[in-house]
Motif scaffolding. Structure first.
Motif, PDB file in Angstrom:
ATOM      1  N   ALA A 119      62.006  12.326  27.015  1.00  0.00           N
ATOM      2  CA  ALA A 119      60.448  12.647  27.522  1.00  0.00           C
ATOM      3  C   ALA A 119      59.590  11.397  27.422  1.00  0.00           C
ATOM      4  N   ARG A 120      59.614  10.628  26.324  1.00  0.00           N
ATOM      5  CA  ARG A 120      58.630   9.619  26.106  1.00  0.00           C
ATOM      6  C   ARG A 120      58.894   8.540  27.416  1.00  0.00           C
ATOM      7  N   GLN A 121      60.336   8.139  27.368  1.00  0.00           N
ATOM      8  CA  GLN A 121      60.565   7.120  28.466  1.00  0.00           C
ATOM      9  C   GLN A 121      60.283   7.564  29.621  1.00  0.00           C
ATOM     10  N   LEU A 122      60.870   8.797  30.082  1.00  0.00           N
ATOM     11  CA  LEU A 122      60.527   9.173  31.530  1.00  0.00           C
ATOM     12  C   LEU A 122      59.151   9.106  32.113  1.00  0.00           C
ATOM     13  N   ALA A 123      58.283   9.590  30.987  1.00  0.00           N
ATOM     14  CA  ALA A 123      56.838   9.773  31.279  1.00  0.00           C
ATOM     15  C   ALA A 123      56.143   8.216  31.163  1.00  0.00           C
ATOM     16  N   ARG A 124      56.887   7.041  30.554  1.00  0.00           N
ATOM     17  CA  ARG A 124      56.292   5.926  30.566  1.00  0.00           C
ATOM     18  C   ARG A 124      56.622   5.055  31.748  1.00  0.00           C
ATOM     19  N   THR A 125      57.821   5.466  32.469  1.00  0.00           N
ATOM     20  CA  THR A 125      58.422   4.588  33.513  1.00  0.00           C
ATOM     21  C   THR A 125      58.323   5.440  34.764  1.00  0.00           C
ATOM     22  N   LYS A 126      58.314   6.548  34.844  1.00  0.00           N
ATOM     23  CA  LYS A 126      58.387   7.208  36.115  1.00  0.00           C
ATOM     24  C   LYS A 126      59.079   6.886  37.117  1.00  0.00           C
ATOM     25  N   ARG A 127      60.437   6.301  36.786  1.00  0.00           N
ATOM     26  CA  ARG A 127      61.237   5.714  37.959  1.00  0.00           C
ATOM     27  C   ARG A 127      62.241   6.893  38.770  1.00  0.00           C
ATOM     28  N   PHE A 128      61.587   7.833  39.054  1.00  0.00           N
ATOM     29  CA  PHE A 128      62.407   8.870  40.030  1.00  0.00           C
ATOM     30  C   PHE A 128      61.273   9.713  40.671  1.00  0.00           C
ATOM     31  N   SER A 129      61.789  10.508  41.601  1.00  0.00           N
ATOM     32  CA  SER A 129      61.269  11.162  42.504  1.00  0.00           C
ATOM     33  C   SER A 129      61.722  12.517  42.660  1.00  0.00           C
ATOM     34  N   GLY A 130      60.929  13.483  41.995  1.00  0.00           N
ATOM     35  CA  GLY A 130      61.256  14.989  41.847  1.00  0.00           C
ATOM     36  C   GLY A 130      60.765  15.569  40.653  1.00  0.00           C
ATOM     37  N   THR A 131      61.290  16.540  40.160  1.00  0.00           N
ATOM     38  CA  THR A 131      60.727  17.403  39.153  1.00  0.00           C
ATOM     39  C   THR A 131      61.713  17.458  38.119  1.00  0.00           C
ATOM     40  N   VAL A 132      61.391  17.350  36.737  1.00  0.00           N
ATOM     41  CA  VAL A 132      62.224  17.467  35.547  1.00  0.00           C
ATOM     42  C   VAL A 132      61.828  18.533  34.664  1.00  0.00           C
ATOM     43  N   HIS A 133      62.688  19.191  34.230  1.00  0.00           N
ATOM     44  CA  HIS A 133      62.313  20.333  33.331  1.00  0.00           C
ATOM     45  C   HIS A 133      63.125  20.250  32.187  1.00  0.00           C
ATOM     46  N   LEU A 134      62.535  20.142  31.002  1.00  0.00           N
ATOM     47  CA  LEU A 134      63.050  20.115  29.835  1.00  0.00           C
ATOM     48  C   LEU A 134      62.965  21.130  29.088  1.00  0.00           C
ATOM     49  N   TYR A 135      64.427  21.886  28.658  1.00  0.00           N
ATOM     50  CA  TYR A 135      64.310  23.202  28.114  1.00  0.00           C
ATOM     51  C   TYR A 135      64.706  23.001  26.508  1.00  0.00           C
ATOM     52  N   PHE A 136      63.541  23.264  25.521  1.00  0.00           N
ATOM     53  CA  PHE A 136      64.009  23.110  24.252  1.00  0.00           C
ATOM     54  C   PHE A 136      64.041  24.558  23.698  1.00  0.00           C
ATOM     55  N   GLN A 137      65.386  24.933  23.612  1.00  0.00           N
ATOM     56  CA  GLN A 137      65.705  26.209  23.324  1.00  0.00           C
ATOM     57  C   GLN A 137      65.845  26.668  21.861  1.00  0.00           C
ATOM     58  N   PRO A 138      65.431  28.039  21.615  1.00  0.00           N
ATOM     59  CA  PRO A 138      65.914  28.375  20.418  1.00  0.00           C
ATOM     60  C   PRO A 138      67.198  29.132  20.141  1.00  0.00           C
ATOM     61  N   ALA A 139      67.486  29.305  19.001  1.00  0.00           N
ATOM     62  CA  ALA A 139      68.502  30.380  18.601  1.00  0.00           C
ATOM     63  C   ALA A 139      69.824  30.245  19.164  1.00  0.00           C
ATOM     64  N   GLU A 140      70.306  29.049  19.111  1.00  0.00           N
ATOM     65  CA  GLU A 140      71.759  28.948  19.619  1.00  0.00           C
ATOM     66  C   GLU A 140      72.618  29.306  18.767  1.00  0.00           C
ATOM     67  N   GLU A 141      72.129  29.101  17.510  1.00  0.00           N
ATOM     68  CA  GLU A 141      73.618  29.588  16.393  1.00  0.00           C
ATOM     69  C   GLU A 141      73.118  31.290  16.258  1.00  0.00           C
ATOM     70  N   HIS A 142      72.026  31.993  16.984  1.00  0.00           N
ATOM     71  CA  HIS A 142      72.112  33.478  16.613  1.00  0.00           C
ATOM     72  C   HIS A 142      73.380  34.274  16.901  1.00  0.00           C
ATOM     73  N   GLY A 143      73.925  33.962  18.043  1.00  0.00           N
ATOM     74  CA  GLY A 143      74.671  35.017  18.507  1.00  0.00           C
ATOM     75  C   GLY A 143      74.031  35.740  19.713  1.00  0.00           C
ATOM     76  N   VAL A 144      74.539  36.853  20.131  1.00  0.00           N
ATOM     77  CA  VAL A 144      73.832  37.698  21.265  1.00  0.00           C
ATOM     78  C   VAL A 144      72.727  38.722  20.588  1.00  0.00           C
ATOM     79  N   PRO A 145      71.656  38.619  21.204  1.00  0.00           N
ATOM     80  CA  PRO A 145      71.156  37.903  22.049  1.00  0.00           C
ATOM     81  C   PRO A 145      70.741  36.333  21.786  1.00  0.00           C
ATOM     82  N   SER A 146      71.048  35.513  22.501  1.00  0.00           N
ATOM     83  CA  SER A 146      70.814  34.056  21.934  1.00  0.00           C
ATOM     84  C   SER A 146      69.692  33.397  22.653  1.00  0.00           C
ATOM     85  N   GLY A 147      69.420  32.432  22.229  1.00  0.00           N
ATOM     86  CA  GLY A 147      68.095  31.648  22.675  1.00  0.00           C
ATOM     87  C   GLY A 147      68.305  31.527  24.469  1.00  0.00           C
ATOM     88  N   ALA A 148      69.418  30.975  24.941  1.00  0.00           N
ATOM     89  CA  ALA A 148      69.692  30.760  26.177  1.00  0.00           C
ATOM     90  C   ALA A 148      69.436  32.017  26.914  1.00  0.00           C
TER      91      ALA A 148
END
Length: 395
Positions: A119-148
């Motif tokens: 995220a830091r590098q992409l914001a610094r350089t911006k060498r792309f054209s389009g949209t980036v979404h970064l998904y910081f997800q909770p509860a992968e270890e939880h089991g259903v219902p999981s964070g995803a």
């Protein structure tokens, strides 16, 4: 026409101390599923500081960062998990968990930090054209219902749409910086089974007046091992593990009941259905043969991780460019572990990849009190995510 300049690992060398500090802070302050308030705040604050649009509270404690550059119409999603595990840490590291009974024993602190580095590098350089979404997800270890699942139910792909989605997990047993890919089914479906055996309790000296659930449970444990050995096609991978068995409180008392918990892994819907049927039949028949009864609660968990062909080959090619052919396994072995990123791959094409975390004495298995994420991967992972975005959203 000039050749596009894509990120190299050396571009992140100066960022390594910062990333290490972030990772160690997250490691020292682990939070379990849906409790990732502090981690989410750190992530959101860093993204905002670096110029990303930030959305908090997606799927309870999830965070999404969005960055749009240029006029490109394509979009990409990258996911990292944030939650820790209920394990007492025994690493002895100076940044070890400050919360007794909780630790980052699966490397999610490293996954989150690598994505923050990108995220830091992409914001610094911006060498792309389009949209980036970064998904910081909770509860992968939880089991259903999981964070995803919760992020998806909260409109993740409608509110933050992407043409393809990618995720990564560290891989003990391989050297740091080695990337593993596999098209198609890569990681197993994981189901949970809870079995309650009801017997008749009594005095240990008068077993003939009881129906001993411990004896029944012991028989069930052994019988369960025949399902994979004798019911499942040997060419089809499957695992049935009894991970928990509890009964009784005293040596001179025969308990009324015993409880067992199973972890069941499979790679096809047919085998998954077969395991469910045979486990239920076998447990109830074994219990009945002793005069006991059994209640079987079968919970279908994470589905098979199925990587799409084109996105996996693209992701592998980016890795080859970054680290060289000798550090990329394009057709890695299947893994019997499960991963809730599978739910995201049911919604969008994409790929889940692995990065080596250490071999030999440095390759401690995950979910172990001595495990620690390998900091050597921080600049490598951050550079990889950055380059993947740059290549996918090439101007």
């Amino acid at each position: 026409m000039t050749t596009p300049r894509y990120t190299e690992i050396a571009d992140l060398t100066d960022d390594t101390p910062v990333l290490r500090d972030i990772r160690h802070h997250i490691h020292r302050h682990p939070e379990l599923a849906y409790e990732e308030v502090g981690t989410a705040a750190l992530v959101a604050d860093k993204l905002a500081e670096w110029g990303w649009q930030v959305t908090r509270g997606v799927g309870e404690t999830g965070v999404v960062g969005t960055l749009k550059v240029g006029e490109g119409t394509r979009s990409i999603g990258l996911r990292a998990d944030m939650d820790a595990l209920p394990i007492v840490e025994q690493t002895g590291k100076p940044y070890a968990s400050a919360t007794h009974g909780k630790m980052h024993a699966c490397g999610h602190d490293g996954h989150t930090t690598m994505l923050l580095g990108a995220a830091r590098q992409l914001a610094r350089t911006k060498r792309f054209s389009g949209t980036v979404h970064l998904y910081f997800q909770p509860a992968e270890e939880h089991g259903v219902p999981s964070g995803a699942q919760k992020m998806i139910a909260d409109g993740l792909f409608q509110r933050f749409p992407c043409d393809a989605v990618f995720g990564v997990h560290n891989h003990p047993g391989m050297a740091p910086g080695v990337f593993l890919f596999r098209r198609g089914a890569f990681m197993a479906a994981g189901d949970k089974v809870t079995i309650t055996i009801e017997g008749v309790g009594g005095h240990a000296a008068r077993p003939h007046l009881t129906v001993d659930p411990v004896v029944v449970a012991s028989s069930v444990v052994m019988a369960l091992q025949t399902i994979v050995a004798r019911n499942v096609d040997p060419s089809q991978p499957a695992v049935v593990t009894v991970g928990s068995l509890h009964a009784g409180t005293a040596n001179n008392v025969i308990a009324n009941s015993a409880t067992m918990e199973l972890s069941v892994r499979s790679f096809s819907e047919e085998v998954r259905a077969l395991l469910k049927r045979r486990i239920t039949e076998l447990v109830q028949a074994q219990a009945a043969s002793y005069g006991a009864t059994a209640i079987v609660k079968y919970e279908e968990g994470y589905p098979v991780v199925v990587n799409s062909d084109a996105e996996t080959e693209f992701a592998a090619q980016v890795a080859r460019e970054l680290v060289g052919d000798d550090k990329v396994l394009g057709h890695a072995d299947i893994l019997m572990g499960s991963e809730d990123f599978a739910f995201m791959l049911q919604e969008r094409p994409g790929s889940f990849l692995r990065i080596g975390n250490g071999a030999g004495e440095d390759g401690c298995m995950v979910h172990n009190p001595h495990y620690d994420f390998n900091d050597k991967n921080l600049p490598i992972g951050a550079a990889y995510w950055t380059r993947l975005v740059e290549r996918y959203l090439a101007q």
